[in-house]
Scaffold this active site. Structure first.
Site, PDB file in Angstrom:
ATOM      1  N   TYR A  52       0.669  -1.170  -0.004  1.00  0.00           N
ATOM      2  CA  TYR A  52      -0.038   0.085   0.017  1.00  0.00           C
ATOM      3  C   TYR A  52       0.794   1.114  -0.066  1.00  0.00           C
ATOM      4  CZ  TYR A  52      -4.044   2.763   1.099  1.00  0.00           C
ATOM      5  OH  TYR A  52      -5.312   3.557   0.942  1.00  0.00           O
ATOM      6  N   LYS A 107     -20.945 -20.295  -8.368  1.00  0.00           N
ATOM      7  CA  LYS A 107     -20.208 -20.178  -9.814  1.00  0.00           C
ATOM      8  C   LYS A 107     -18.775 -19.815  -9.544  1.00  0.00           C
ATOM      9  CE  LYS A 107     -20.641 -20.494 -14.016  1.00  0.00           C
ATOM     10  NZ  LYS A 107     -21.975 -21.197 -14.957  1.00  0.00           N
TER      11      LYS A 107
END
Length: 453
Positions: A52, A107
């Site tokens: 970061y 899925k």
């Protein structure tokens, strides 16, 4: 074909209820099926200055200069959005985006475990196709591919066509292309067993929704003459002189095109008339039994092939089809031989597509996947009750990934070019790693075993 035990509708319905009973206990136990996990090392809190701010600014500046660098510095190369509006979820119909979320999570789970793909469920709260298209375009920068799922017909065709044209990442509708790929694989191997040729036989296509509309297009792309295809919807055989032909032209141009280009004999009538003297029947229509009657099936040619894909009950029982003389028979169910299941397709197809950073998934790419799926079953030994692999045949996924990636390179839609061996070894490693991570987490108790019923 191996002997199939005759069971009653009631017995099958009771068996079909078991996963649902488990689902009602397991879903709230886990509170979802997928989550975000780190893939980078975190050796100390100092590493956050790399992953970061302030360190992250450096890859940001590189991507700003060269957008293609996003595939090197981020996980975009392996992200897929499973996007749905919830208007046609499984056999439940229009249940909306919230109720459709468990399906899209499922899925995403299959994507990861079978193909090593990092997929995210994205439910979009609109029934307007243009709004849906815009929403997908807005989020597309994050993803390396888009999987459209459970969208009502005929708008699903319009959405797919528009997004394929307007995005530079692959867009795929599994209800269309995925089902077409595995069905074509079954047809290829079925015809090998009976000694017939793809481009010479007659086809009856029962049901003209998303799956079979794409299958018809796929068959034609694969070399089947349009005149050899007879398509039947809820009102009968499609042909240019149907009373509703002008209405179809306005409201469903995809079905209109089929009516105008197929059915070289000019047949009229319904399912019974469509089945006379044909070699292959693919049904994706109303659940049975009795949607296709035994006496109608008996009118097909010798050594006929039939896939009855409706769930939970196929359009005709397997034993009735066998008694009618059908030689090769498949369904969408796992408890009968020859399950035609699109889970064999999309994980490997996207693996290959993502690994060469393809800009689209062409029809030729999913046809290549179909032939690759068929090859895996053939290598294991074709039988009348084994014409396509099962999900246990895990080698099908890197095999079809390789075929799809090579076709993408051949067609010039891949951003990077790799050798066949590089593609295969890369896909194999990613898929194995995904499975091993899950097994490791289960072994460590970080994924707890599901509760008993």
């Amino acid at each position: 074909m191996s002997e199939i035990k005759k069971v009653t509708v009631e017995e099958l319905k009771e068996k079909a209820k078991i996963p649902g009973r488990k689902a009602l206990k397991w879903h709230p136990f886990y509170k979802g099926k997928v989550e975000v996990m780190p893939k980078c090392a975190i050796t100390s809190f100092d590493d956050f200055g790399v992953w970061y701010t302030p360190g992250v600014a450096e890859p940001c500046k590189e991507i700003a200069k060269d957008p293609e660098k996003v595939f090197e510095h981020t996980n975009k190369w392996n992200y897929v959005a499973v996007a749905s509006d919830g208007t046609r979820v499984l056999g439940l119909g229009d249940i909306g985006p919230l109720a459709g979320l468990p399906v899209m999570e499922g899925k995403a789970l299959l994507f990861k475990y079978l193909g090593g793909v990092d997929a995210f469920p994205i439910m979009i709260d609109t029934k307007d196709p243009d709004e849906f298209i815009q929403a997908v375009k807005w989020i597309a920068p994050t993803f390396g591919g888009i999987n459209l799922e459970d969208i009502a017909s005929p708008k699903c065709f319009y959405i797919l066509d528009r997004l394929r044209e307007e995005l530079d990442i692959p867009v795929w509708h599994d209800d269309q292309q995925g089902t077409a790929a595995i069905t074509l694989a079954g047809i290829i191997n079925g015809l090998k067993i009976v000694g017939k040729k793809l481009n010479e036989v007659l086809y009856a296509i029962i049901g003209v929704g998303a799956a079979n509309t794409c299958l018809i297009r796929t068959l034609i792309k694969a070399g089947v003459p349009p005149r050899n295809i007879i398509a039947v919807d809820s009102k009968g055989i499609l042909h240019p002189n149907r009373e509703d032909i002008e209405e179809l032209k306005e409201k469903n141009p995809y079905k209109y095109k089929i009516a105008m280009e197929t059915n070289g004999e000019g047949r009229t009538g319904g399912i019974a008339e469509a089945l006379k003297g044909v070699d292959v029947c693919v049904a994706a229509s109303k659940p049975g039994p009795g949607t296709i009657k035994k006496e109608w099936a008996a009118q097909m040619n010798d050594d006929a092939i039939m896939f009855a894909e409706a769930n939970p009950i196929p359009e005709i029982w397997p034993w009735e089809a066998k008694e009618a003389g059908i030689r090769i028979f498949g369904t969408g169910r796992s408890d009968f031989p020859n399950q035609v299941n699109n889970s064999l397709g999309f994980p490997g197809i996207f693996r290959g597509t993502l690994d060469v950073r393809a800009r689209t998934i062409t029809d030729e790419m999913h046809i290549a996947a179909a032939y690759a799926i068929a090859e895996v079953a053939e290598q294991k030994g074709l039988r009348e009750d084994y014409i396509v692999p099962t999900m246990d045949d895990w080698e099908v996924f890197p095999h079809e990934a390789t075929a799809v990636a090579m076709k993408a390179i051949e067609q010039g839609v891949a951003r990077i070019k790799l050798s066949r061996n590089e593609i295969y070894e890369n896909a194999l490693a990613i898929i194995k790693e995904a499975r091993e991570k899950t097994k490791t987490l289960m072994k460590a108790g970080l994924i707890k075993p599901p509760p008993p019923l």
